[in-house]
Design an enzyme around this catalytic site. Sequence first.
Site, short mmCIF file in Angstrom:
data_model
loop_
_atom_site.label_atom_id
_atom_site.label_comp_id
_atom_site.label_asym_id
_atom_site.label_seq_id
_atom_site.Cartn_x
_atom_site.Cartn_y
_atom_site.Cartn_z
N GLN A 91 -5.76 -1.70 -7.10
CA GLN A 91 -6.32 -0.86 -6.04
C GLN A 91 -7.10 0.30 -6.64
O GLN A 91 -6.71 0.87 -7.66
CB GLN A 91 -5.22 -0.29 -5.14
CG GLN A 91 -5.76 0.47 -3.93
CD GLN A 91 -4.66 1.09 -3.09
OE1 GLN A 91 -4.19 2.18 -3.38
NE2 GLN A 91 -4.23 0.39 -2.04
N ASP B 26 0.81 -1.22 0.00
CA ASP B 26 0.00 0.00 0.00
C ASP B 26 0.84 1.27 0.00
O ASP B 26 0.30 2.37 -0.05
CB ASP B 26 -0.94 -0.01 1.22
CG ASP B 26 -2.09 0.98 1.08
OD1 ASP B 26 -2.61 1.13 -0.04
OD2 ASP B 26 -2.46 1.61 2.09
N SER C 237 -7.13 5.03 0.14
CA SER C 237 -7.44 3.73 -0.46
C SER C 237 -8.90 3.37 -0.19
O SER C 237 -9.41 3.55 0.92
CB SER C 237 -6.53 2.65 0.13
OG SER C 237 -5.18 2.97 -0.08
#
Length: 428
Positions: free
Chosen positions: A410, A338, A360
């Site tokens: 993502q 991430d 996110s």
Amino acid sequence: MDSEAVIEFLGQVPLLQRLPGISLKRIAEVVKTRHYEPGEYVVRDGERGEGIYFIWEGEAEVSGFTNGEEGNQPEIQLKKYDFFGYGTVIPVHQANVIALSKLTCLVLNHANSNLLQPTSIWNADDVVETYSLVEHLLRLEPIEVDIFRGVTLPDAPSFGQVFGGQFIAQALAAASKTVDCRKLVHSLHCYFVLVGDISLPIIYQVHRAREGKSFALRRVDAIQRGNVIFTLHASFQKEELGFDHQVEMPQVPSPDTLPTLEELRDRRLTDPRLPPAYRNKVAKRKFVPWPIEIRFCEPNPSLKQYKSEPSLMYWFKAKGKLSDDPALHRCVVAYASDLIFANVSTYPHREQGVKIASLSLDHAMWFHRPIRADEWLLYVIDGYTASGARGFCKGLMFNRKGELVVSLAQESVNRKAKPRNQVLHSKL
């Protein structure tokens, strides 16, 4: 009895799934096999017994204890993977255990019960000071079967809130410690629901969605103040052989030839091509080292302040030493996945004086091949599109052999940051 079969059996016992893989191997070496005929007592009320009993085959009945509230004597049946003789402060059994059929038990002697109390869920031995900070972050505390507690360490990056990679890694760690250690995660999908409070512990509740011979599925809810703030689904598979092909790894410089983040920061302080205001901002900002070592493949990524192509490549690995548990290495890669990922889709939209906030929304990973997080991995990120205040990125991870080990995707919310409220001063 075949040791491999014993290890596989122990991996199905919920009490033991939270243990490091090495602990299961050690338990498999010392357990004794005991056989009982139908109607035979395994242990009697008031006896100490040999140790902790795990039912390998057959069924047994627990009887002879009294329910204090009702005054009755309930009967409990035990079957394969059930256990008894563990977790009581009284050294003797408080009930009879009787074989209902031909019964086989594996018995862990009292003298070896310390094998059930490892240093952490990843390592059975003493903690070594050189272990990675990220491994310490993933040393979840087992509260109960399928319930774990995690925290945000004071010296871990937090960005003012719980880092998304921490959610992914800790939830995956919790899920990994509820499956047979021979099953490893091959895919995960997660959603970020609410912002996490770094000052509070996080409770991870694991739900056993499916248990198959080759695959297992788990759902994990991360909870703070009674609210689900993050949720993850993860699928696990026992290793097996199959077809094999992949895309090729891009040609990039070796990580050993690239500058560290600390070296890049020092360059920003003196680079005349950067605005003085930016250099002053870098100098005043507190530098918090990441538990992940990063080497950007571009000559000088510090100059990427304004519009550019939505792509990024960098090498990364965990700092310090990691335990050998292969599940841990996948959790560490999930933590690192991430970092910077969401920002790449904003690169074509950067403008001087405009700040962009990225958060996110969801995150997906597919693990293709064995992986070590304490060895260099190449992270290739492409921002495919941005629309509706959302950005979408895909990523690939390769090891130094050029093997594709992980694929990722993502979606994030990307908005122009709202200006802070300015305090009005009197002109008088």
